[in-house]
Design a protein around this motif. Structure first.
Motif, PDB file in Angstrom:
ATOM      1  N   THR A 225     -13.669 -31.153 -30.933  1.00 47.43           N
ATOM      2  CA  THR A 225     -13.986 -30.025 -30.056  1.00 47.43           C
ATOM      3  C   THR A 225     -15.405 -29.578 -30.369  1.00 47.43           C
ATOM      4  OG1 THR A 225     -11.664 -29.330 -30.045  1.00 47.43           O
ATOM      5  CG2 THR A 225     -13.304 -27.729 -29.317  1.00 47.43           C
ATOM      6  N   VAL A 226     -16.254 -29.609 -29.347  1.00 48.48           N
ATOM      7  CA  VAL A 226     -17.682 -29.357 -29.540  1.00 48.48           C
ATOM      8  C   VAL A 226     -18.101 -28.164 -28.689  1.00 48.48           C
ATOM      9  CG1 VAL A 226     -19.992 -30.369 -29.418  1.00 48.48           C
ATOM     10  CG2 VAL A 226     -18.016 -31.833 -29.896  1.00 48.48           C
ATOM     11  N   PRO A 227     -18.840 -27.204 -29.258  1.00 52.98           N
ATOM     12  CA  PRO A 227     -19.297 -26.057 -28.457  1.00 52.98           C
ATOM     13  C   PRO A 227     -20.340 -26.489 -27.432  1.00 52.98           C
ATOM     14  CG  PRO A 227     -20.314 -26.017 -30.625  1.00 52.98           C
ATOM     15  CD  PRO A 227     -19.295 -27.118 -30.657  1.00 52.98           C
ATOM     16  N   ASP A 228     -20.320 -25.839 -26.272  1.00 52.30           N
ATOM     17  CA  ASP A 228     -21.323 -26.142 -25.247  1.00 52.30           C
ATOM     18  C   ASP A 228     -22.685 -25.573 -25.625  1.00 52.30           C
ATOM     19  OD1 ASP A 228     -19.463 -27.446 -23.626  1.00 52.30           O
ATOM     20  OD2 ASP A 228     -18.849 -25.560 -22.692  1.00 52.30           O
ATOM     21  N   GLU A 229     -22.680 -24.349 -26.199  1.00 59.65           N
ATOM     22  CA  GLU A 229     -23.928 -23.671 -26.534  1.00 59.65           C
ATOM     23  C   GLU A 229     -23.847 -23.082 -27.933  1.00 59.65           C
ATOM     24  OE1 GLU A 229     -24.905 -20.636 -23.770  1.00 59.65           O
ATOM     25  OE2 GLU A 229     -25.512 -22.020 -22.172  1.00 59.65           O
ATOM     26  N   VAL A 230     -24.998 -23.086 -28.605  1.00 56.45           N
ATOM     27  CA  VAL A 230     -25.129 -22.425 -29.901  1.00 56.45           C
ATOM     28  C   VAL A 230     -26.489 -21.740 -29.913  1.00 56.45           C
ATOM     29  CG1 VAL A 230     -25.259 -22.722 -32.406  1.00 56.45           C
ATOM     30  CG2 VAL A 230     -23.684 -24.136 -31.071  1.00 56.45           C
ATOM     31  N   GLU A 231     -26.525 -20.489 -30.366  1.00 55.26           N
ATOM     32  CA  GLU A 231     -27.808 -19.800 -30.470  1.00 55.26           C
ATOM     33  C   GLU A 231     -28.636 -20.409 -31.589  1.00 55.26           C
ATOM     34  OE1 GLU A 231     -27.640 -15.628 -30.981  1.00 55.26           O
ATOM     35  OE2 GLU A 231     -27.000 -15.210 -28.926  1.00 55.26           O
TER      36      GLU A 231
ATOM     37  N   THR B  21     -26.576 -26.570 -36.554  1.00 54.25           N
ATOM     38  CA  THR B  21     -27.550 -25.490 -36.448  1.00 54.25           C
ATOM     39  C   THR B  21     -28.902 -26.071 -36.090  1.00 54.25           C
ATOM     40  OG1 THR B  21     -28.494 -23.561 -37.578  1.00 54.25           O
ATOM     41  CG2 THR B  21     -28.191 -25.553 -38.893  1.00 54.25           C
ATOM     42  N   GLN B  22     -29.732 -25.258 -35.462  1.00 54.75           N
ATOM     43  CA  GLN B  22     -31.044 -25.725 -35.035  1.00 54.75           C
ATOM     44  C   GLN B  22     -31.945 -24.521 -34.828  1.00 54.75           C
ATOM     45  OE1 GLN B  22     -33.891 -27.596 -34.792  1.00 54.75           O
ATOM     46  NE2 GLN B  22     -32.358 -29.174 -34.468  1.00 54.75           N
ATOM     47  N   GLU B  23     -33.200 -24.648 -35.239  1.00 57.32           N
ATOM     48  CA  GLU B  23     -34.164 -23.561 -35.070  1.00 57.32           C
ATOM     49  C   GLU B  23     -34.885 -23.627 -33.736  1.00 57.32           C
ATOM     50  OE1 GLU B  23     -34.569 -21.025 -36.941  1.00 57.32           O
ATOM     51  OE2 GLU B  23     -33.300 -21.635 -38.617  1.00 57.32           O
ATOM     52  N   HIS B  24     -34.790 -24.767 -33.056  1.00 55.17           N
ATOM     53  CA  HIS B  24     -35.553 -24.960 -31.830  1.00 55.17           C
ATOM     54  C   HIS B  24     -34.651 -24.961 -30.604  1.00 55.17           C
ATOM     55  CE1 HIS B  24     -38.232 -26.771 -34.924  1.00 55.17           C
ATOM     56  NE2 HIS B  24     -39.136 -26.098 -34.241  1.00 55.17           N
ATOM     57  N   ILE B  25     -35.186 -24.463 -29.525  1.00 54.57           N
ATOM     58  CA  ILE B  25     -34.478 -24.484 -28.248  1.00 54.57           C
ATOM     59  C   ILE B  25     -34.476 -25.915 -27.713  1.00 54.57           C
ATOM     60  CG2 ILE B  25     -34.497 -23.628 -25.875  1.00 54.57           C
ATOM     61  CD1 ILE B  25     -36.055 -21.176 -26.970  1.00 54.57           C
TER      62      ILE B  25
ATOM     63  N   VAL C 159     -29.658 -22.463 -27.541  1.00 54.76           N
ATOM     64  CA  VAL C 159     -30.267 -21.486 -26.637  1.00 54.76           C
ATOM     65  C   VAL C 159     -30.870 -20.349 -27.447  1.00 54.76           C
ATOM     66  CG1 VAL C 159     -28.659 -22.067 -24.789  1.00 54.76           C
ATOM     67  CG2 VAL C 159     -28.076 -20.234 -26.390  1.00 54.76           C
ATOM     68  N   PRO C 160     -31.834 -19.645 -26.857  1.00 57.47           N
ATOM     69  CA  PRO C 160     -32.434 -18.510 -27.574  1.00 57.47           C
ATOM     70  C   PRO C 160     -31.425 -17.383 -27.732  1.00 57.47           C
ATOM     71  CG  PRO C 160     -33.215 -18.584 -25.317  1.00 57.47           C
ATOM     72  CD  PRO C 160     -32.444 -19.846 -25.530  1.00 57.47           C
ATOM     73  N   PRO C 161     -31.518 -16.632 -28.811  1.00 58.36           N
ATOM     74  CA  PRO C 161     -30.629 -15.478 -28.966  1.00 58.36           C
ATOM     75  C   PRO C 161     -31.005 -14.391 -27.971  1.00 58.36           C
ATOM     76  CG  PRO C 161     -32.262 -15.510 -30.711  1.00 58.36           C
ATOM     77  CD  PRO C 161     -32.433 -16.789 -29.958  1.00 58.36           C
TER      78      PRO C 161
ATOM     79  N   ASP D  51     -34.620 -13.767 -26.136  1.00 56.02           N
ATOM     80  CA  ASP D  51     -34.605 -12.971 -24.910  1.00 56.02           C
ATOM     81  C   ASP D  51     -34.156 -11.553 -25.257  1.00 56.02           C
ATOM     82  OD1 ASP D  51     -35.250 -15.267 -23.544  1.00 56.02           O
ATOM     83  OD2 ASP D  51     -33.224 -15.628 -22.784  1.00 56.02           O
ATOM     84  N   TRP D  52     -34.733 -10.581 -24.535  1.00 54.89           N
ATOM     85  CA  TRP D  52     -34.319  -9.184 -24.704  1.00 54.89           C
ATOM     86  C   TRP D  52     -33.949  -8.596 -23.342  1.00 54.89           C
ATOM     87  CZ3 TRP D  52     -38.154 -11.334 -27.641  1.00 54.89           C
ATOM     88  CH2 TRP D  52     -38.091 -11.158 -29.022  1.00 54.89           C
ATOM     89  N   THR D  53     -32.880  -7.841 -23.324  1.00 52.27           N
ATOM     90  CA  THR D  53     -32.468  -7.135 -22.111  1.00 52.27           C
ATOM     91  C   THR D  53     -32.335  -5.653 -22.430  1.00 52.27           C
ATOM     92  OG1 THR D  53     -30.117  -7.473 -22.588  1.00 52.27           O
ATOM     93  CG2 THR D  53     -31.221  -9.146 -21.236  1.00 52.27           C
ATOM     94  N   VAL D  54     -32.235  -4.861 -21.379  1.00 54.13           N
ATOM     95  CA  VAL D  54     -32.080  -3.414 -21.545  1.00 54.13           C
ATOM     96  C   VAL D  54     -30.599  -3.085 -21.626  1.00 54.13           C
ATOM     97  CG1 VAL D  54     -32.475  -1.151 -20.510  1.00 54.13           C
ATOM     98  CG2 VAL D  54     -34.228  -2.936 -20.343  1.00 54.13           C
TER      99      VAL D  54
END
Length: 523
Positions: A283-289, A345-349, A368-370, A518-521
């Motif tokens: 079982t593999v995750p689709d996305e990881v920050e 784990t990975q530091e790069h997008i 993906v970016p946090p 990424d930043w949101t309000v």
């Protein structure tokens, strides 16, 4: 096939003077000896390498006693072997027999003995010799082969310059057979790689195997056996590997087919006994920050009848590297399931492909970016803490105009028609002594799927805002300042704070998007 080899298969023909007789009858002819009722007899079936006898009987129906002579032939064409046969002093009306002793064949074949002049023939089928594990097969021309051990593994570790994992395909198992092989003849190449095979499956013949040893298998740690290295006077031991379906294990054997006829000279029965049978699912995750750890889960079930070692590996390939990530093993008891968790784990997008063996599953994980809310920090891999905001106290960050200092006062700039300015505060701080700061072009805003880049004020030197709020334009080439630093964007006039996504992407020359956030309000 070489003529010398084939003739050797026909055996050594030796004639004894053994005599025999049949019922005495009256001579049917006068004059010299005359022979009829010539017969060739012997076993109809023998095993490869076993010695046997052939008898030739002739009846003298002439008027005088005499010697029976003939040519005994076997083989065909260029591979025909002729042998003179003589039966001395055959009495009138009597039959007499001679015996050719200690015949053998080191090949599985059909031997037909013929005395053409008398239309006599007899066939001996030389069958595959059956042996059990631990028994040695020796030929009269110098070959010696022993099968001393067998191991069954779903996958094996190969030890060389680097450790590798070799795995069987789904539904199959790797069968390792431990041989001791020698040769005392004069053939420079007594064995070829395709002579020894299993009765099912296929030989694993990767050329690189000769540089590897195997981890502890069936209680023995040995090297791979290369048949091409067997020379006259040389004896070697080692493993050969075959990939075999689980369904064939019950009747599995290993054979030596020295001339590749499809009928082997010898077969060893390999009693696999109780074996582990593994069924694994990943079982593999689709996305990881980026900067966080995701988990690939490997469920390994042993549906067989014996405990076994499940060896597994995980490889990662991506935009910048191709590296072997994990090689490990786990013991699974029959009827149980074990869970393995593999960290990613990975530091790069970017998109990274993970291959998991022996599950034979390849999947892509998106790093993906946090996502943060404005006012919260992100520390990039260079050790720079970045904290953005929109506007300030009593200022929502939007304005139709802005003003900046000039040498003789100030100047006001008005937004384009249908647009307004967005002021994003930015605070950067070194956490590890790094001298590198993000460039202002690393920041952008996304509004309804459209990207807006930083507005350049086109002021020579440092731009100091005086309206709608004071502060300086963010400059990556200066040290962090005590005063407020701003990033300026021109956005649609209808934009609200909740519509804004602030993006940071570091562009370091290797890729447009390497790391960021990424930043949101927070509405």
């Amino acid at each position: 096939m070489k003529r010398r080899q084939y003739l050797g298969a026909l055996g050594a023909l030796t004639i004894s003077s053994t005599s025999g007789c049949a019922t005495v009858q009256s001579a049917v002819r006068s004059g010299p000896p005359y022979f009829e009722n010539v017969e060739i007899s012997g076993p109809s079936e023998v095993s490869v390498g076993d010695e046997f006898d052939i008898e030739i009987t002739a009846k003298n129906t002439g008027g005088k006693k005499g010697d029976f002579t003939a040519t005994l032939s076997t083989g065909k064409g260029a591979f025909t072997l002729d042998q003179s046969v003589r039966i001395e002093d055959v009495q009138v009306t009597k039959s007499k027999t001679t015996t050719i002793e200690d015949i053998y064949s080191d090949y599985a074949t059909e031997l037909t003995y013929r005395i053409t002049d008398y239309d006599a023939r007899h066939s001996v089928s030389v069958k595959t010799k059956g042996l059990e594990l631990g028994e040695t097969f020796e030929t009269h021309d110098g070959h010696s082969i022993a099968v001393n051990g067998v191991g069954l593994e779903k996958s094996v570790f190969l030890n060389g310059e680097s450790k590798q994992l070799l795995s069987a395909n789904p539904g199959n198992v790797i069968v390792l057979v431990y041989f001791t092989i020698g040769y005392e003849g004069d053939d420079e190449r007594p064995f070829t790689s395709d002579e020894i095979v299993t009765t099912a499956g296929s030989f694993i013949s990767e050329s690189s195997l000769s540089t590897y040893t195997f981890d502890d298998i069936a209680g023995v740690r040995k090297e791979h056996l290369d048949l091409s290295e067997i020379e006259p006077g040389v004896q070697k031991s080692g493993w050969m590997m075959f990939e075999v379906p689980y369904s064939e294990l019950e009747t599995l054997g290993v054979v030596w087919d020295r001339v590749s006829t499809g009928v082997p000279e010898v077969k060893w029965n390999l009693d696999a006994g109780d074996v582990p049978i593994f069924d694994a699912e990943a079982t593999v995750p689709d996305e990881v920050e980026i900067g966080t750890t995701g988990t690939i889960t490997l469920e390994v079930e042993n549906t067989g009848d014996a405990s076994g070692t499940y060896r597994y590996g995980m490889w990662r390939t991506g935009e910048y590297d191709s590296s072997q990530s994990v090689l490990d093993e786990i013991t699974v008891e029959p009827g149980t399931t074990e869970t393995v968790e593999l960290d990613v784990t990975q530091e790069h997008i970017g998109s990274y492909e993970y291959e998991i063996l022996p599950v034979n599953e390849t999947t892509v994980v998106e790093f993906v970016p946090p996502t943060r809310t404005v006012g919260n920090s992100y520390v990039n891999p260079d050790g720079v803490r970045i904290t953005p905001g929109i506007g300030a106290l009593n200022f929502d960050g939007f304005s139709d105009t802005y003003a900046y200092e000039t040498y003789d006062g100030s100047e006001t700039v008005r937004a384009s028609s249908g647009k307004k300015f967005l002021f994003v505060s930015i605070d950067v701080e070194h956490t590890d002594g790094s001298s590198s700061l993000p460039h202002q072009d690393d920041f952008s805003v996304d509004i309804s799927g459209l990207t807006y880049d930083v507005v350049e004020t086109s002021v020579w030197g440092e731009t100091r805002f005086v309206s709608p709020r004071s502060g300086v334009e963010y400059d990556s080439f200066s040290s962090p300042k005590e005063s407020q630093q701003w990033l300026l964007y021109e956005v649609p006039a209808s934009t609200q704070q909740g519509d804004v996504v602030l993006r940071y992407r570091d562009q370091d020359g290797l890729s447009d998007d390497t790391f960021g956030a990424d930043w949101t309000v927070d509405r």
